[in-house]
Design a protein around this motif. Structure first.
Motif, PDB file in Angstrom:
ATOM      1  N   THR A 288     -72.089  58.443 -61.905  1.00 47.91           N
ATOM      2  CA  THR A 288     -71.441  57.418 -61.089  1.00 47.91           C
ATOM      3  C   THR A 288     -70.224  57.997 -60.376  1.00 47.91           C
ATOM      4  OG1 THR A 288     -72.209  55.698 -62.613  1.00 47.91           O
ATOM      5  CG2 THR A 288     -70.395  55.120 -61.129  1.00 47.91           C
TER       6      THR A 288
ATOM      7  N   SER B 107     -81.732  53.415 -65.247  1.00 50.69           N
ATOM      8  CA  SER B 107     -80.500  53.483 -64.457  1.00 50.69           C
ATOM      9  C   SER B 107     -80.082  54.935 -64.228  1.00 50.69           C
ATOM     10  CB  SER B 107     -79.367  52.733 -65.161  1.00 50.69           C
ATOM     11  OG  SER B 107     -79.687  51.384 -65.303  1.00 50.69           O
ATOM     12  N   CYS B 108     -80.186  55.755 -65.252  1.00 51.18           N
ATOM     13  CA  CYS B 108     -79.855  57.170 -65.114  1.00 51.18           C
ATOM     14  C   CYS B 108     -80.794  57.853 -64.119  1.00 51.18           C
ATOM     15  CB  CYS B 108     -79.899  57.873 -66.465  1.00 51.18           C
ATOM     16  SG  CYS B 108     -78.555  57.415 -67.568  1.00 51.18           S
TER      17      CYS B 108
ATOM     18  N   TYR C 108     -83.663  50.200 -69.860  1.00 50.76           N
ATOM     19  CA  TYR C 108     -82.820  50.006 -68.674  1.00 50.76           C
ATOM     20  C   TYR C 108     -81.799  51.126 -68.514  1.00 50.76           C
ATOM     21  CZ  TYR C 108     -84.840  45.420 -67.971  1.00 50.76           C
ATOM     22  OH  TYR C 108     -85.706  44.398 -67.730  1.00 50.76           O
TER      23      TYR C 108
ATOM     24  N   LEU D 128     -74.453  58.863 -67.393  1.00 49.76           N
ATOM     25  CA  LEU D 128     -74.441  57.778 -66.408  1.00 49.76           C
ATOM     26  C   LEU D 128     -73.055  57.639 -65.787  1.00 49.76           C
ATOM     27  CD1 LEU D 128     -76.036  55.448 -65.090  1.00 49.76           C
ATOM     28  CD2 LEU D 128     -75.297  54.009 -66.994  1.00 49.76           C
TER      29      LEU D 128
END
Length: 136
Positions: A39, A108-109, A104, A35
């Motif tokens: 980002t 999110s990933c 979550y 993650l």
């Protein structure tokens, strides 16, 4: 402890439940690492020429493979969410919130993989259009 007892040196996991717990912790740590890297890649895709690398066949393949992996993991985690009970113990509450956190995290990933893919593709298309306009 539950599960079968395994032989090993002191300080190592002794039961299958312990091994699965360690595997889940390692998986979560790797997911948080991915993650973070995704980002950083997203920022690079948005503000640098890194999008050209991400939009190549290898970059697209890696992003889509990661997205597929995180989709499968997200679905597995959703199916394993514990149900809420009338009078949950502290252990039940902790298990519920840990499972929710995992859901979550995987979601999110998945989203950041797809967003990286989309940003790289759109920036590459934008760059092609700009080059066509410059030629005219």
């Amino acid at each position: 402890a539950q599960g079968s007892t395994l032989e090993g040196p002191p300080g190592t996991p002794r039961t299958m439940v312990d091994i699965l717990h360690v595997a889940k912790r390692v998986s979560n740590s790797l997911s948080y690492g991915v993650l973070g890297l995704l980002t950083i890649a997203l920022v690079a895709n948005c503000f640098t020429r890194f999008f050209a690398t991400s939009d190549k066949v290898l970059g697209r393949s890696v992003l889509l493979a990661l997205a597929a992996f995180f989709y499968v993991m997200w679905q597995i985690d959703v199916m394993q969410l514990p149900l809420k009970t009338e009078n949950p113990s502290d252990a039940d509450k902790a298990a519920y919130y840990k499972a929710g956190r995992d859901v979550y995290l995987e979601f999110s990933c998945l989203l950041i993989c797809l967003f990286n893919f989309a940003v790289a593709k759109l920036r590459a298309e934008n760059e092609e259009m700009r080059q066509e306009i410059r030629k005219k």
